[in-house]
Design a protein around this motif. Structure first.
Motif, PDB file in Angstrom:
ATOM      1  N   PRO A   2       0.608  -1.348   0.069  1.00 20.00           N
ATOM      2  CA  PRO A   2       0.076  -0.168   0.040  1.00 20.00           C
ATOM      3  C   PRO A   2       0.826   1.294   0.071  1.00 20.00           C
ATOM      4  O   PRO A   2       0.425   2.469  -0.457  1.00 20.00           O
ATOM      5  CB  PRO A   2      -0.906  -0.051   1.400  1.00 20.00           C
ATOM      6  N   MET A   3       2.070   1.328   0.464  1.00 17.73           N
ATOM      7  CA  MET A   3       3.019   2.440   0.661  1.00 17.73           C
ATOM      8  C   MET A   3       3.112   3.031  -0.892  1.00 17.73           C
ATOM      9  O   MET A   3       3.414   4.085  -1.009  1.00 17.73           O
ATOM     10  CB  MET A   3       4.297   2.043   1.173  1.00 17.73           C
ATOM     11  N   LEU A   4       2.964   2.026  -2.117  1.00 12.45           N
ATOM     12  CA  LEU A   4       3.158   2.665  -3.426  1.00 12.45           C
ATOM     13  C   LEU A   4       1.882   3.392  -3.753  1.00 12.45           C
ATOM     14  O   LEU A   4       1.961   3.928  -5.037  1.00 12.45           O
ATOM     15  CB  LEU A   4       3.410   1.527  -4.232  1.00 12.45           C
ATOM     16  N   ASN A   5       0.923   3.324  -2.977  1.00  9.04           N
ATOM     17  CA  ASN A   5      -0.193   4.098  -3.651  1.00  9.04           C
ATOM     18  C   ASN A   5      -0.423   5.489  -2.961  1.00  9.04           C
ATOM     19  O   ASN A   5      -1.384   6.325  -3.256  1.00  9.04           O
ATOM     20  CB  ASN A   5      -1.403   3.422  -3.005  1.00  9.04           C
ATOM     21  N   ALA A   6       0.998   6.087  -2.267  1.00 11.92           N
ATOM     22  CA  ALA A   6       0.766   7.420  -2.041  1.00 11.92           C
ATOM     23  C   ALA A   6       1.087   8.156  -2.972  1.00 11.92           C
ATOM     24  O   ALA A   6       1.572   7.903  -3.901  1.00 11.92           O
ATOM     25  CB  ALA A   6       2.028   7.506  -0.820  1.00 11.92           C
ATOM     26  N   GLU A   7       0.780   9.421  -2.708  1.00  7.09           N
ATOM     27  CA  GLU A   7       0.893  10.546  -3.744  1.00  7.09           C
ATOM     28  C   GLU A   7       2.317  11.026  -3.987  1.00  7.09           C
ATOM     29  O   GLU A   7       2.960  11.173  -2.864  1.00  7.09           O
ATOM     30  CB  GLU A   7       0.115  11.802  -3.424  1.00  7.09           C
ATOM     31  N   LEU A   8       2.987  11.230  -5.140  1.00  6.86           N
ATOM     32  CA  LEU A   8       4.280  11.579  -5.306  1.00  6.86           C
ATOM     33  C   LEU A   8       4.197  13.035  -5.734  1.00  6.86           C
ATOM     34  O   LEU A   8       3.236  13.637  -6.420  1.00  6.86           O
ATOM     35  CB  LEU A   8       4.884  10.944  -6.564  1.00  6.86           C
ATOM     36  N   PRO A   9       5.395  13.950  -5.328  1.00  4.05           N
ATOM     37  CA  PRO A   9       5.175  15.092  -5.960  1.00  4.05           C
ATOM     38  C   PRO A   9       5.521  15.496  -7.235  1.00  4.05           C
ATOM     39  O   PRO A   9       6.050  14.445  -7.827  1.00  4.05           O
ATOM     40  CB  PRO A   9       6.311  15.784  -4.860  1.00  4.05           C
ATOM     41  N   PHE A  10       5.169  16.251  -7.950  1.00  5.46           N
ATOM     42  CA  PHE A  10       5.118  16.589  -9.346  1.00  5.46           C
ATOM     43  C   PHE A  10       6.608  16.520  -9.785  1.00  5.46           C
ATOM     44  O   PHE A  10       7.772  16.822  -8.856  1.00  5.46           O
ATOM     45  CB  PHE A  10       4.786  18.136  -9.808  1.00  5.46           C
ATOM     46  N   SER A  11       6.868  15.745 -10.820  1.00 13.03           N
ATOM     47  CA  SER A  11       8.271  15.771 -11.352  1.00 13.03           C
ATOM     48  C   SER A  11       8.387  15.846 -12.856  1.00 13.03           C
ATOM     49  O   SER A  11       7.503  15.048 -13.687  1.00 13.03           O
ATOM     50  CB  SER A  11       8.752  14.204 -10.936  1.00 13.03           C
ATOM     51  N   GLN A  12       9.154  16.693 -13.311  1.00 11.16           N
ATOM     52  CA  GLN A  12       9.242  16.907 -14.869  1.00 11.16           C
ATOM     53  C   GLN A  12       9.924  15.743 -15.240  1.00 11.16           C
ATOM     54  O   GLN A  12       9.864  15.361 -16.495  1.00 11.16           O
ATOM     55  CB  GLN A  12      10.092  18.121 -15.095  1.00 11.16           C
ATOM     56  N   ARG A  13      10.670  14.934 -14.673  1.00  5.83           N
ATOM     57  CA  ARG A  13      11.365  13.693 -15.003  1.00  5.83           C
ATOM     58  C   ARG A  13      10.222  12.834 -15.646  1.00  5.83           C
ATOM     59  O   ARG A  13      10.730  12.163 -16.806  1.00  5.83           O
ATOM     60  CB  ARG A  13      12.108  13.096 -13.844  1.00  5.83           C
ATOM     61  N   ARG A  14       9.308  12.488 -15.005  1.00  5.20           N
ATOM     62  CA  ARG A  14       8.284  11.457 -15.694  1.00  5.20           C
ATOM     63  C   ARG A  14       7.699  12.081 -16.837  1.00  5.20           C
ATOM     64  O   ARG A  14       7.313  11.226 -17.626  1.00  5.20           O
ATOM     65  CB  ARG A  14       6.873  11.298 -14.491  1.00  5.20           C
ATOM     66  N   ARG A  15       6.927  13.316 -16.830  1.00  2.00           N
ATOM     67  CA  ARG A  15       6.855  13.755 -18.293  1.00  2.00           C
ATOM     68  C   ARG A  15       7.849  13.645 -19.275  1.00  2.00           C
ATOM     69  O   ARG A  15       7.359  13.214 -20.538  1.00  2.00           O
ATOM     70  CB  ARG A  15       6.229  15.075 -18.152  1.00  2.00           C
TER      71      ARG A  15
END
Length: 263
Positions: A177-190
């Protein structure tokens, strides 16, 4: 009529319009390229997936009761992805010219990926629904291009991992379940999302042949896995448990930016 009913009606009408456009375009393109009758059927099968995705997360479009221009652009991307997906079972029948058209269509879908978000912000209709729709369509397009690259002999079956990675990450969240938490915005992902689609559409070009296509796809997959590894480590270190968001992101605006599900 309640706002929820008006929204559902608006989305349903757009889904129906998209189906008509997809069917008409698939028949016309199939005739033009001399493809088997299986092509339009497969394209409509892909659009059925798009239609289901469009009907999910409608509550996230509140307080808006209309579909909106940005979502129309996203729907157009879904239509393009469906037309590309229709080529999966008939790829041996595609001429080099047709493969160029497929790659250019994928490029158009990639360009529109930036247009819909811009329109949403300009019209003040950026919502969790639109964001989720955008993410899902990106994943569908990547999966389709990965299958085409594999079937065309440009890379091994391992290239399918590019299209399946997000689903694997989401499934892992059911176990941890820890992987369900929200991540901060990252330009890397985009940026890495754009790289995945760009590399895959390049791989199906007739001028790109193995081993170059395999090396390019492997590099793109490596970047994708690196991105997921970085985010996973961040979530583990942050100590998110039970699928809840960290305090710093508990009240985050769902339309503010990509979530953890954004490749």
């Amino acid at each position: 009529m309640p706002a929820t009913a008006r929204l559902f009606l608006s989305v349903a009408l757009h889904v129906a319009a998209g189906a008509v456009v997809t069917a008409g375009a698939a028949v016309a393109l199939g005739d033009l390229a001399g493809l088997p009758g299986l092509y339009p059927l497969t394209a409509m099968g892909c659009y059925a997936v798009v239609a289901v995705l469009m009907l999910l997360h409608l509550r996230g479009h509140a307080p808006h009761s209309r579909f909106g221009a940005a979502n129309r652009v996203t729907l157009l991307r879904g239509v393009i992805a469906s037309l590309i997906g229709g080529t999966i079972p008939v790829i041996p029948h595609l001429s080099p010219e047709a493969l160029w058209v497929v790659s250019l269509a994928a490029l158009l879908a990639l360009v529109l990926d930036g247009v819909d978000g811009w329109i949403a912000r300009r019209t003040r209709m950026a919502t969790a629904y639109g964001k989720q729709l955008d993410i899902n369509f990106d994943t569908v397009l990547m999966g389709i291009l990965a299958v085409l690259a594999w079937q065309d002999g440009k890379a091994g079956a391992w290239v399918l991992a590019i299209g399946l990675a997000r689903y694997g990450f989401v499934a892992a969240g059911w176990v941890w379940p820890m992987l369900n938490a929200e991540l901060p915005f990252s330009q890397r992902r985009r940026v890495i999302c754009v790289v995945q689609i760009a590399v895959l559409l390049a791989c199906i070009l007739p001028v790109i042949q193995p081993p170059l296509s395999s090396l390019a796809a492997a590099a793109a997959l490596g970047l994708l896995l690196f991105s997921f590894a970085v985010d996973t480590l961040w979530l583990v270190k942050a100590g998110a448990v039970d699928g809840t968001r960290m305090d710093g992101y508990r009240d985050r605006d769902p339309a503010a930016g990509p979530s953890r599900t954004d490749i």
